[in-house]
Design a protein around this motif. Sequence first.
Motif, PDB file in Angstrom:
ATOM      1  N   LEU A 155      15.087 -21.233   8.908  1.00  0.00           N
ATOM      2  CA  LEU A 155      14.689 -20.280   7.901  1.00  0.00           C
ATOM      3  C   LEU A 155      15.081 -18.945   8.052  1.00  0.00           C
ATOM      4  O   LEU A 155      15.425 -18.227   7.156  1.00  0.00           O
ATOM      5  N   THR A 156      15.428 -18.391   9.228  1.00  0.00           N
ATOM      6  CA  THR A 156      15.947 -17.177   9.560  1.00  0.00           C
ATOM      7  C   THR A 156      17.454 -17.204   8.974  1.00  0.00           C
ATOM      8  O   THR A 156      17.879 -16.260   8.476  1.00  0.00           O
ATOM      9  N   GLU A 157      18.048 -18.374   9.349  1.00  0.00           N
ATOM     10  CA  GLU A 157      19.465 -18.500   8.802  1.00  0.00           C
ATOM     11  C   GLU A 157      19.466 -18.447   7.408  1.00  0.00           C
ATOM     12  O   GLU A 157      20.396 -17.883   6.757  1.00  0.00           O
ATOM     13  N   GLU A 158      18.686 -19.169   6.695  1.00  0.00           N
ATOM     14  CA  GLU A 158      18.578 -19.228   5.176  1.00  0.00           C
ATOM     15  C   GLU A 158      18.067 -17.797   4.588  1.00  0.00           C
ATOM     16  O   GLU A 158      18.098 -17.714   3.325  1.00  0.00           O
ATOM     17  N   ALA A 159      17.628 -17.026   5.534  1.00  0.00           N
ATOM     18  CA  ALA A 159      16.941 -15.654   4.998  1.00  0.00           C
ATOM     19  C   ALA A 159      15.966 -15.711   4.187  1.00  0.00           C
ATOM     20  O   ALA A 159      15.522 -15.023   3.006  1.00  0.00           O
ATOM     21  N   CYS A 160      14.871 -16.561   4.547  1.00  0.00           N
ATOM     22  CA  CYS A 160      13.732 -16.773   3.859  1.00  0.00           C
ATOM     23  C   CYS A 160      12.883 -15.287   4.352  1.00  0.00           C
ATOM     24  O   CYS A 160      13.145 -14.964   5.206  1.00  0.00           O
ATOM     25  N   ASP A 161      12.355 -14.772   3.404  1.00  0.00           N
ATOM     26  CA  ASP A 161      11.584 -13.289   3.764  1.00  0.00           C
ATOM     27  C   ASP A 161      10.605 -13.197   4.633  1.00  0.00           C
ATOM     28  O   ASP A 161      10.722 -12.286   5.583  1.00  0.00           O
ATOM     29  N   VAL A 162       9.766 -14.135   4.405  1.00  0.00           N
ATOM     30  CA  VAL A 162       8.492 -14.051   5.065  1.00  0.00           C
ATOM     31  C   VAL A 162       8.161 -15.452   5.536  1.00  0.00           C
ATOM     32  O   VAL A 162       8.305 -16.359   5.131  1.00  0.00           O
ATOM     33  N   LEU A 163       7.484 -15.204   7.071  1.00  0.00           N
ATOM     34  CA  LEU A 163       7.323 -16.637   7.795  1.00  0.00           C
ATOM     35  C   LEU A 163       5.647 -16.563   8.111  1.00  0.00           C
ATOM     36  O   LEU A 163       5.267 -15.427   8.431  1.00  0.00           O
ATOM     37  N   GLN A 164       5.094 -17.446   7.988  1.00  0.00           N
ATOM     38  CA  GLN A 164       3.773 -17.918   8.248  1.00  0.00           C
ATOM     39  C   GLN A 164       3.477 -19.029   9.251  1.00  0.00           C
ATOM     40  O   GLN A 164       4.131 -20.228   8.389  1.00  0.00           O
ATOM     41  N   GLY A 165       2.664 -19.347  10.245  1.00  0.00           N
ATOM     42  CA  GLY A 165       2.667 -20.694  10.785  1.00  0.00           C
ATOM     43  C   GLY A 165       2.165 -20.464  12.071  1.00  0.00           C
ATOM     44  O   GLY A 165       2.109 -19.458  12.733  1.00  0.00           O
ATOM     45  N   TYR A 166       1.729 -21.624  12.822  1.00  0.00           N
ATOM     46  CA  TYR A 166       1.143 -21.848  14.060  1.00  0.00           C
ATOM     47  C   TYR A 166       2.009 -21.165  15.133  1.00  0.00           C
ATOM     48  O   TYR A 166       1.630 -20.509  16.101  1.00  0.00           O
ATOM     49  N   LEU A 167       3.374 -21.460  15.041  1.00  0.00           N
ATOM     50  CA  LEU A 167       4.206 -21.036  15.883  1.00  0.00           C
ATOM     51  C   LEU A 167       4.281 -19.388  16.165  1.00  0.00           C
ATOM     52  O   LEU A 167       4.132 -18.908  17.095  1.00  0.00           O
ATOM     53  N   LEU A 168       3.909 -18.844  15.003  1.00  0.00           N
ATOM     54  CA  LEU A 168       3.893 -17.332  15.152  1.00  0.00           C
ATOM     55  C   LEU A 168       2.652 -16.673  15.442  1.00  0.00           C
ATOM     56  O   LEU A 168       2.527 -15.934  16.188  1.00  0.00           O
ATOM     57  N   LYS A 169       1.510 -17.451  14.528  1.00  0.00           N
ATOM     58  CA  LYS A 169       0.080 -16.914  15.017  1.00  0.00           C
ATOM     59  C   LYS A 169      -0.748 -17.876  14.331  1.00  0.00           C
ATOM     60  O   LYS A 169      -0.439 -18.206  13.207  1.00  0.00           O
ATOM     61  N   ARG A 170      -1.942 -18.168  15.007  1.00  0.00           N
ATOM     62  CA  ARG A 170      -2.721 -19.142  14.168  1.00  0.00           C
ATOM     63  C   ARG A 170      -3.800 -18.502  13.512  1.00  0.00           C
ATOM     64  O   ARG A 170      -4.140 -17.244  13.673  1.00  0.00           O
ATOM     65  N   PRO A 171      -4.454 -18.989  12.397  1.00  0.00           N
ATOM     66  CA  PRO A 171      -5.565 -18.403  11.791  1.00  0.00           C
ATOM     67  C   PRO A 171      -6.746 -17.912  12.773  1.00  0.00           C
ATOM     68  O   PRO A 171      -7.048 -18.770  13.672  1.00  0.00           O
ATOM     69  N   GLN A 172      -7.255 -16.616  12.771  1.00  0.00           N
ATOM     70  CA  GLN A 172      -8.328 -16.509  13.702  1.00  0.00           C
ATOM     71  C   GLN A 172      -9.467 -15.551  12.988  1.00  0.00           C
ATOM     72  O   GLN A 172      -9.133 -14.839  12.125  1.00  0.00           O
ATOM     73  N   PRO A 173     -10.712 -15.776  13.551  1.00  0.00           N
ATOM     74  CA  PRO A 173     -11.660 -14.926  12.965  1.00  0.00           C
ATOM     75  C   PRO A 173     -11.333 -13.395  13.025  1.00  0.00           C
ATOM     76  O   PRO A 173     -10.554 -12.674  13.749  1.00  0.00           O
ATOM     77  N   ARG A 174     -12.122 -12.652  12.231  1.00  0.00           N
ATOM     78  CA  ARG A 174     -11.930 -11.180  12.272  1.00  0.00           C
ATOM     79  C   ARG A 174     -11.990 -10.489  13.565  1.00  0.00           C
ATOM     80  O   ARG A 174     -10.857  -9.784  13.940  1.00  0.00           O
ATOM     81  N   GLU A 175     -12.834 -10.677  14.426  1.00  0.00           N
ATOM     82  CA  GLU A 175     -12.835  -9.940  15.561  1.00  0.00           C
ATOM     83  C   GLU A 175     -11.788 -10.377  16.535  1.00  0.00           C
ATOM     84  O   GLU A 175     -11.035  -9.220  17.156  1.00  0.00           O
ATOM     85  N   LEU A 176     -11.225 -11.375  16.449  1.00  0.00           N
ATOM     86  CA  LEU A 176     -10.096 -11.816  17.405  1.00  0.00           C
ATOM     87  C   LEU A 176      -8.981 -11.236  16.928  1.00  0.00           C
ATOM     88  O   LEU A 176      -7.973 -10.569  17.666  1.00  0.00           O
ATOM     89  N   MET A 177      -8.834 -11.067  15.509  1.00  0.00           N
ATOM     90  CA  MET A 177      -7.505 -10.458  14.787  1.00  0.00           C
ATOM     91  C   MET A 177      -7.691  -9.045  14.901  1.00  0.00           C
ATOM     92  O   MET A 177      -6.428  -8.530  15.237  1.00  0.00           O
TER      93      MET A 177
END
Length: 280
Positions: free
Chosen positions: A249-271
């Motif tokens: 995705l970096t090679e293909e120049a996709c603008d924005v990334l979201q996913g478990y590899l980068l960060k999992r969803p978390q509740p407000r306090e932890l975030m």
Amino acid sequence: QAKRRGGGFAFYSSPDIGNGVSTITLESALNRALEREEFILHYQPQFETQSGRLIGMEALLRWQHPELGLIAPNDFIPLAEVTGLIVPIGRWVMEEATRQAVEWSQLFPDLIMAVNLSARQFGQQDLIEQVRVVLEKTNLRPQQLELELTESMLMHAEEATDILKRLKDLGVRLAVDDFGTGYSNLAYLKHFPIDTLKIDQSFIQNLTKNGSADSRDRALLSAIINLAQALNLTVTAEGVEHELQLTFLTEEACDVLQGYLLKRPQPRELMSLWLEELKK
Ligand code: C2E
Ligand code: CA
Ligand code: CA
Ligand code: CA
């Protein structure tokens, strides 16, 4: 991700959603949940691929059930749609996420908050008024709010173009979620005032299925990214779990990334804690 299937919610997994008893049971359960403030939001960061910079958060709904614990949205949203309860729930989500965006803007002034809309909400007469009021009440800059819609919502709503234009007039950002899973007719992209395409997770997952990247899957993903860029849309990949996906995705120049590899969803306090660390 923990999914609660076959758990205690017999009436949820029941295929006859329209069935009187199960609908009433669910309706009262969801109603109670709303009254007792059992809904919570988890947040998942979105990163700019090029810089690795945090640019946004997606608000993801959960039901914190007193006995059953955390219930995933796919296990109750479909029935909340049927009963119409998704409307007040969705209104709460928008208010809560917007308030949170204002708070986090003290640390990250340009942070975008992405909020999922359901089909039912999209068809709601007062949606535009609702968005206008929430922006006014919270003072969030409109360009910091991104509404995520699906292709099927855009195709099925009679006055989709009109609704989108009026939302756009408020200054909010509009994203097409789960892009590529809906319709093959892409002509709508030309007419609708959309800012972002979020490529459906399945395209990202296919990259690493069976341990190897099928060249057709790569070609497909690459074509979607090019399409978005040709139309001057921001393109987001979600469901990024593996390094291989990140690299591609970096090679293909996709603008924005979201996913478990980068960060999992978390509740407000932890975030909040994570954001404070990140800011340092
Ligand atoms: P979605 O909008 O496509 O959201 C992305 C889903 O993928 C989220 O699941 C998220 O937790 C999950 N996810 C994120 N990163 C990864 C990853 O790397 N790998 C995998 N396998 N999954 C990842 P979640 O939170 O269970 O939400 C499921 C769906 O429920 C959402 O799909 C959305 O359609 C719906 N939903 C969630 N919150 C809301 C809401 O407030 N309102 C409405 N109407 N729908 C919502
Ligand atoms: Ca979404
Ligand atoms: Ca999605
Ligand atoms: Ca979805």
